[in-house]
Design a protein around this motif. Structure first.
Motif, mmCIF file in Angstrom:
data_model
loop_
_atom_site.group_PDB
_atom_site.id
_atom_site.type_symbol
_atom_site.label_atom_id
_atom_site.label_comp_id
_atom_site.label_asym_id
_atom_site.label_seq_id
_atom_site.Cartn_x
_atom_site.Cartn_y
_atom_site.Cartn_z
ATOM 1 N N ASP A 152 0.856 -1.190 0.000
ATOM 2 C CA ASP A 152 0.000 0.000 0.000
ATOM 3 C C ASP A 152 0.887 1.233 0.000
ATOM 4 N N ARG A 164 4.229 2.382 -3.960
ATOM 5 C CA ARG A 164 3.214 2.421 -5.009
ATOM 6 C C ARG A 164 3.345 1.161 -5.861
ATOM 7 N N ALA A 219 -11.176 -2.864 -3.978
ATOM 8 C CA ALA A 219 -11.521 -1.441 -3.805
ATOM 9 C C ALA A 219 -10.333 -0.489 -4.001
HETATM 10 N N1 SAH Z 1 -8.066 -3.141 -0.064
HETATM 11 C C1 SAH Z 1 -8.477 -2.411 1.119
HETATM 12 C C2 SAH Z 1 -8.279 -0.915 0.986
HETATM 13 C C3 SAH Z 1 -9.059 -0.230 -0.099
HETATM 14 S S1 SAH Z 1 -8.790 1.538 -0.126
HETATM 15 C C4 SAH Z 1 -9.931 -2.740 1.443
HETATM 16 O O1 SAH Z 1 -10.616 -3.319 0.613
HETATM 17 O O2 SAH Z 1 -10.367 -2.407 2.553
HETATM 18 C C5 SAH Z 1 -7.628 1.669 -1.453
HETATM 19 C C6 SAH Z 1 -6.187 1.537 -0.996
HETATM 20 O O3 SAH Z 1 -5.375 1.427 -2.153
HETATM 21 C C7 SAH Z 1 -5.701 2.744 -0.205
HETATM 22 O O4 SAH Z 1 -5.192 2.314 1.034
HETATM 23 C C8 SAH Z 1 -4.622 3.359 -1.100
HETATM 24 O O5 SAH Z 1 -3.530 3.878 -0.345
HETATM 25 C C9 SAH Z 1 -4.197 2.170 -1.950
HETATM 26 N N2 SAH Z 1 -3.672 2.501 -3.283
HETATM 27 C C10 SAH Z 1 -4.313 3.181 -4.279
HETATM 28 N N3 SAH Z 1 -3.532 3.256 -5.377
HETATM 29 C C11 SAH Z 1 -2.366 2.604 -5.080
HETATM 30 C C12 SAH Z 1 -1.161 2.338 -5.815
HETATM 31 N N4 SAH Z 1 -1.002 2.773 -7.049
HETATM 32 N N5 SAH Z 1 -0.193 1.638 -5.192
HETATM 33 C C13 SAH Z 1 -0.337 1.206 -3.914
HETATM 34 N N6 SAH Z 1 -1.455 1.422 -3.177
HETATM 35 C C14 SAH Z 1 -2.451 2.120 -3.753
#
Ligand code: SAH
Length: 248
Positions: A103, A130, A150
Protein backbone atom coordinates in the motif's frame (compact mmCIF):
# COMPACT_ATOMS: atom_id res chain seq x y z
CA UNK A 1 -27.12 -10.87 23.14
CA UNK A 2 -24.07 -9.12 21.77
CA UNK A 3 -22.81 -9.86 18.28
CA UNK A 4 -20.26 -12.67 17.96
CA UNK A 5 -17.67 -12.23 15.22
CA UNK A 6 -16.52 -15.79 15.83
CA UNK A 7 -20.00 -17.22 15.19
CA UNK A 8 -20.51 -15.04 12.11
CA UNK A 9 -17.26 -16.29 10.60
CA UNK A 10 -18.01 -19.92 11.52
CA UNK A 11 -21.46 -19.59 9.91
CA UNK A 12 -20.06 -18.02 6.75
CA UNK A 13 -17.40 -20.71 6.41
CA UNK A 14 -19.86 -23.53 7.00
CA UNK A 15 -22.30 -22.14 4.46
CA UNK A 16 -19.57 -21.79 1.87
CA UNK A 17 -17.59 -24.98 2.46
CA UNK A 18 -14.51 -23.19 3.83
CA UNK A 19 -12.46 -25.13 6.36
CA UNK A 20 -11.88 -23.31 9.65
CA UNK A 21 -11.08 -24.35 13.21
CA UNK A 22 -12.69 -22.92 16.32
CA UNK A 23 -9.35 -21.42 17.35
CA UNK A 24 -8.94 -19.51 14.11
CA UNK A 25 -12.54 -18.28 14.23
CA UNK A 26 -11.84 -17.01 17.73
CA UNK A 27 -8.91 -14.98 16.37
CA UNK A 28 -11.31 -12.97 14.21
CA UNK A 29 -12.85 -11.68 17.45
CA UNK A 30 -9.43 -10.32 18.41
CA UNK A 31 -8.84 -8.96 14.91
CA UNK A 32 -12.10 -7.03 15.16
CA UNK A 33 -11.04 -5.56 18.55
CA UNK A 34 -7.67 -4.58 17.11
CA UNK A 35 -9.20 -2.94 14.04
CA UNK A 36 -11.66 -0.90 16.11
CA UNK A 37 -8.93 0.15 18.50
CA UNK A 38 -6.51 1.14 15.71
CA UNK A 39 -9.27 2.96 13.85
CA UNK A 40 -9.99 5.09 16.91
CA UNK A 41 -6.69 6.94 16.34
CA UNK A 42 -5.79 6.19 12.70
CA UNK A 43 -8.55 6.08 10.14
CA UNK A 44 -8.25 2.83 8.19
CA UNK A 45 -11.88 1.83 7.73
CA UNK A 46 -15.26 3.50 7.43
CA UNK A 47 -16.94 0.48 9.03
CA UNK A 48 -17.72 1.08 12.67
CA UNK A 49 -19.75 -1.86 13.95
CA UNK A 50 -18.50 -5.34 14.76
CA UNK A 51 -21.18 -6.81 12.53
CA UNK A 52 -20.19 -4.72 9.52
CA UNK A 53 -16.53 -5.55 10.09
CA UNK A 54 -17.27 -9.28 10.37
CA UNK A 55 -19.33 -9.40 7.20
CA UNK A 56 -18.04 -6.62 4.94
CA UNK A 57 -14.35 -6.99 5.78
CA UNK A 58 -13.75 -10.52 7.08
CA UNK A 59 -16.31 -12.68 5.28
CA UNK A 60 -15.94 -10.65 2.09
CA UNK A 61 -12.16 -11.12 2.19
CA UNK A 62 -12.23 -14.89 2.61
CA UNK A 63 -14.73 -15.43 -0.23
CA UNK A 64 -11.80 -16.47 -2.45
CA UNK A 65 -11.36 -19.57 -0.27
CA UNK A 66 -14.70 -20.91 -1.51
CA UNK A 67 -12.76 -21.74 -4.66
CA UNK A 68 -9.60 -23.73 -5.24
CA UNK A 69 -7.53 -20.82 -6.54
CA UNK A 70 -4.78 -20.50 -3.94
CA UNK A 71 -2.69 -23.67 -3.96
CA UNK A 72 -0.78 -24.92 -0.93
CA UNK A 73 2.29 -22.78 -0.08
CA UNK A 74 1.39 -20.30 -2.83
CA UNK A 75 2.99 -16.86 -2.94
CA UNK A 76 0.27 -14.22 -2.78
CA UNK A 77 0.36 -10.43 -3.13
CA UNK A 78 -2.37 -8.04 -1.96
CA UNK A 79 -2.19 -4.76 -3.92
CA UNK A 80 -3.63 -1.65 -2.24
CA UNK A 81 -4.40 -3.65 0.88
CA UNK A 82 -5.18 -0.68 3.14
CA UNK A 83 -5.35 -2.12 6.64
CA UNK A 84 -4.90 -5.61 5.14
CA UNK A 85 -7.99 -6.59 3.17
CA UNK A 86 -8.51 -9.07 1.72
CA UNK A 87 -5.04 -10.44 2.55
CA UNK A 88 -5.09 -10.60 6.35
CA UNK A 89 -8.23 -12.74 6.75
CA UNK A 90 -6.99 -15.00 3.94
CA UNK A 91 -3.66 -15.48 5.74
CA UNK A 92 -5.46 -16.25 9.02
CA UNK A 93 -7.18 -19.18 7.36
CA UNK A 94 -4.23 -20.15 5.23
CA UNK A 95 -1.01 -19.99 7.29
CA UNK A 96 0.76 -22.04 4.58
CA UNK A 97 0.84 -19.15 2.09
CA UNK A 98 3.54 -16.48 1.77
CA UNK A 99 1.95 -13.06 1.52
CA UNK A 100 3.14 -9.60 0.51
CA UNK A 101 1.04 -6.57 1.43
CA UNK A 102 1.42 -3.43 -0.69
CA UNK A 103 0.00 0.00 0.00
CA UNK A 104 1.21 3.49 -0.78
CA UNK A 105 0.01 4.70 2.64
CA UNK A 106 2.55 3.48 5.20
CA UNK A 107 0.36 4.14 8.27
CA UNK A 108 -2.21 1.60 7.06
CA UNK A 109 0.47 -1.08 6.88
CA UNK A 110 1.28 -0.44 10.53
CA UNK A 111 -1.97 -2.17 11.34
CA UNK A 112 -1.11 -5.13 9.15
CA UNK A 113 2.28 -5.39 10.82
CA UNK A 114 0.84 -5.29 14.32
CA UNK A 115 -1.67 -8.03 13.48
CA UNK A 116 1.03 -10.21 11.94
CA UNK A 117 3.04 -9.77 15.12
CA UNK A 118 0.12 -10.34 17.50
CA UNK A 119 -0.73 -13.64 15.80
CA UNK A 120 2.91 -14.64 15.26
CA UNK A 121 2.30 -14.97 11.54
CA UNK A 122 5.23 -16.09 9.43
CA UNK A 123 5.94 -15.35 5.76
CA UNK A 124 4.36 -11.90 5.87
CA UNK A 125 6.03 -8.98 4.08
CA UNK A 126 4.73 -5.40 4.05
CA UNK A 127 5.78 -2.91 1.37
CA UNK A 128 4.87 0.74 1.77
CA UNK A 129 5.18 1.60 -1.90
CA UNK A 130 3.21 2.42 -5.01
CA UNK A 131 2.25 -0.72 -6.91
CA UNK A 132 3.46 0.63 -10.25
CA UNK A 133 6.89 1.37 -8.76
CA UNK A 134 7.44 -1.61 -6.46
CA UNK A 135 7.20 -4.14 -9.27
CA UNK A 136 10.60 -3.08 -10.66
CA UNK A 137 12.23 -3.86 -7.29
CA UNK A 138 12.60 -7.59 -7.94
CA UNK A 139 8.91 -8.45 -7.89
CA UNK A 140 8.08 -8.83 -11.55
CA UNK A 141 6.41 -12.15 -12.51
CA UNK A 142 7.06 -13.54 -9.00
CA UNK A 143 3.62 -14.36 -7.53
CA UNK A 144 1.24 -17.28 -7.94
CA UNK A 145 -1.81 -15.22 -6.98
CA UNK A 146 -2.61 -11.53 -6.65
CA UNK A 147 -5.69 -10.20 -4.86
CA UNK A 148 -7.03 -6.66 -4.73
CA UNK A 149 -10.17 -4.98 -3.42
CA UNK A 150 -11.52 -1.44 -3.81
CA UNK A 151 -8.34 0.08 -5.23
CA UNK A 152 -8.99 1.26 -8.80
CA UNK A 153 -11.21 0.59 -11.79
CA UNK A 154 -10.37 -2.72 -13.46
CA UNK A 155 -8.63 -1.29 -16.56
CA UNK A 156 -6.25 0.67 -14.28
CA UNK A 157 -5.95 -2.11 -11.74
CA UNK A 158 -4.92 -4.76 -14.26
CA UNK A 159 -1.93 -2.70 -15.37
CA UNK A 160 -0.89 -2.30 -11.72
CA UNK A 161 -1.35 -5.95 -10.78
CA UNK A 162 -0.76 -8.31 -13.72
CA UNK A 163 3.01 -7.59 -14.01
CA UNK A 164 3.51 -9.20 -10.56
CA UNK A 165 2.03 -12.56 -11.54
CA UNK A 166 3.89 -15.58 -12.91
CA UNK A 167 2.72 -17.17 -16.12
CA UNK A 168 0.13 -19.73 -15.04
CA UNK A 169 -0.79 -17.72 -11.93
CA UNK A 170 -3.91 -15.65 -11.49
CA UNK A 171 -5.33 -12.32 -10.39
CA UNK A 172 -8.48 -12.38 -8.28
CA UNK A 173 -10.14 -8.95 -8.45
CA UNK A 174 -12.83 -8.27 -5.84
CA UNK A 175 -15.59 -6.32 -7.59
CA UNK A 176 -19.29 -5.62 -7.45
CA UNK A 177 -21.25 -7.99 -9.70
CA UNK A 178 -22.33 -5.01 -11.79
CA UNK A 179 -18.73 -4.19 -12.69
CA UNK A 180 -18.03 -7.87 -13.39
CA UNK A 181 -20.85 -8.18 -15.93
CA UNK A 182 -19.33 -8.98 -19.30
CA UNK A 183 -22.71 -8.56 -20.99
CA UNK A 184 -22.83 -4.90 -20.03
CA UNK A 185 -20.54 -2.94 -22.35
CA UNK A 186 -20.17 -0.19 -19.74
CA UNK A 187 -18.92 -2.49 -16.95
CA UNK A 188 -15.33 -2.30 -15.74
CA UNK A 189 -14.76 -5.82 -16.99
CA UNK A 190 -15.91 -5.01 -20.52
CA UNK A 191 -13.69 -1.95 -20.59
CA UNK A 192 -10.69 -3.93 -19.30
CA UNK A 193 -10.86 -6.78 -21.83
CA UNK A 194 -8.47 -5.24 -24.39
CA UNK A 195 -5.94 -4.28 -21.74
CA UNK A 196 -6.00 -7.70 -20.07
CA UNK A 197 -4.93 -9.28 -23.38
CA UNK A 198 -2.11 -6.77 -23.86
CA UNK A 199 -0.87 -7.51 -20.33
CA UNK A 200 -0.66 -11.27 -20.96
CA UNK A 201 -3.89 -12.21 -19.22
CA UNK A 202 -7.13 -13.99 -20.02
CA UNK A 203 -10.42 -13.84 -18.12
CA UNK A 204 -10.99 -17.32 -16.74
CA UNK A 205 -14.20 -16.83 -14.82
CA UNK A 206 -16.54 -14.67 -12.81
CA UNK A 207 -17.27 -16.25 -9.45
CA UNK A 208 -20.02 -15.42 -7.00
CA UNK A 209 -18.86 -13.84 -3.76
CA UNK A 210 -22.11 -12.45 -2.41
CA UNK A 211 -22.42 -11.82 1.28
CA UNK A 212 -25.03 -13.29 3.60
CA UNK A 213 -28.22 -11.27 3.60
CA UNK A 214 -27.64 -9.58 0.24
CA UNK A 215 -30.72 -10.12 -1.90
CA UNK A 216 -30.37 -6.80 -3.64
CA UNK A 217 -28.69 -7.31 -7.06
CA UNK A 218 -26.82 -4.03 -6.76
CA UNK A 219 -25.12 -5.22 -3.57
CA UNK A 220 -23.82 -8.52 -4.93
CA UNK A 221 -20.09 -9.18 -5.15
CA UNK A 222 -18.03 -11.16 -7.64
CA UNK A 223 -14.47 -12.34 -8.01
CA UNK A 224 -13.05 -11.78 -11.46
CA UNK A 225 -10.38 -14.41 -12.12
CA UNK A 226 -7.78 -13.41 -14.68
CA UNK A 227 -5.24 -16.09 -15.63
CA UNK A 228 -1.76 -15.05 -16.66
CA UNK A 229 -1.19 -16.87 -19.95
CA UNK A 230 2.05 -15.14 -20.94
CA UNK A 231 4.55 -12.55 -19.72
CA UNK A 232 3.56 -8.91 -19.37
CA UNK A 233 5.56 -6.78 -21.82
CA UNK A 234 8.29 -4.76 -20.07
CA UNK A 235 6.66 -1.51 -21.17
CA UNK A 236 3.95 -2.08 -18.48
CA UNK A 237 3.17 -0.73 -15.97
CA UNK A 238 3.53 2.82 -17.29
CA UNK A 239 3.71 5.82 -14.99
CA UNK A 240 0.55 6.30 -12.92
CA UNK A 241 -0.50 9.54 -14.62
CA UNK A 242 -0.26 7.77 -17.98
CA UNK A 243 -2.21 4.73 -16.76
CA UNK A 244 -5.03 6.99 -15.60
CA UNK A 245 -4.97 9.23 -18.63
CA UNK A 246 -4.97 6.45 -21.20
CA UNK A 247 -6.15 3.14 -19.69
CA UNK A 248 -5.23 0.21 -21.93
N1 SAH B 1 -8.07 -3.14 -0.06
C1 SAH B 1 -8.48 -2.41 1.12
C2 SAH B 1 -8.28 -0.91 0.99
C3 SAH B 1 -9.06 -0.23 -0.10
S1 SAH B 1 -8.79 1.54 -0.13
C4 SAH B 1 -9.93 -2.74 1.44
O1 SAH B 1 -10.62 -3.32 0.61
O2 SAH B 1 -10.37 -2.41 2.55
C5 SAH B 1 -7.63 1.67 -1.45
C6 SAH B 1 -6.19 1.54 -1.00
O3 SAH B 1 -5.37 1.43 -2.15
C7 SAH B 1 -5.70 2.74 -0.20
O4 SAH B 1 -5.19 2.31 1.03
C8 SAH B 1 -4.62 3.36 -1.10
O5 SAH B 1 -3.53 3.88 -0.34
C9 SAH B 1 -4.20 2.17 -1.95
N2 SAH B 1 -3.67 2.50 -3.28
C10 SAH B 1 -4.31 3.18 -4.28
N3 SAH B 1 -3.53 3.26 -5.38
C11 SAH B 1 -2.37 2.60 -5.08
C12 SAH B 1 -1.16 2.34 -5.81
N4 SAH B 1 -1.00 2.77 -7.05
N5 SAH B 1 -0.19 1.64 -5.19
C13 SAH B 1 -0.34 1.21 -3.91
N6 SAH B 1 -1.45 1.42 -3.18
C14 SAH B 1 -2.45 2.12 -3.75
Amino acid sequence: MSFSTKDAILDYCKLNGIEISDDVAEKFETLSDMLLEFNSHTNVTALKTREDIAIKHFADSIAVLKYDLIKKNASVIDIGCGAGFPGLPIKMLRPDIKITFVDSTAKKLKFTNSVAEAFSMTDVETCPDRAEELVAKGKREKYDVAVSRAVASLPVLCELVLPYIKTGGCFVAYKSSIEADVNNKDSELSKAMGGIKKLGGKVEGILDASLPGTNDETQKHSLIVIRKTGKTPDSFPRRYAQILKKPL
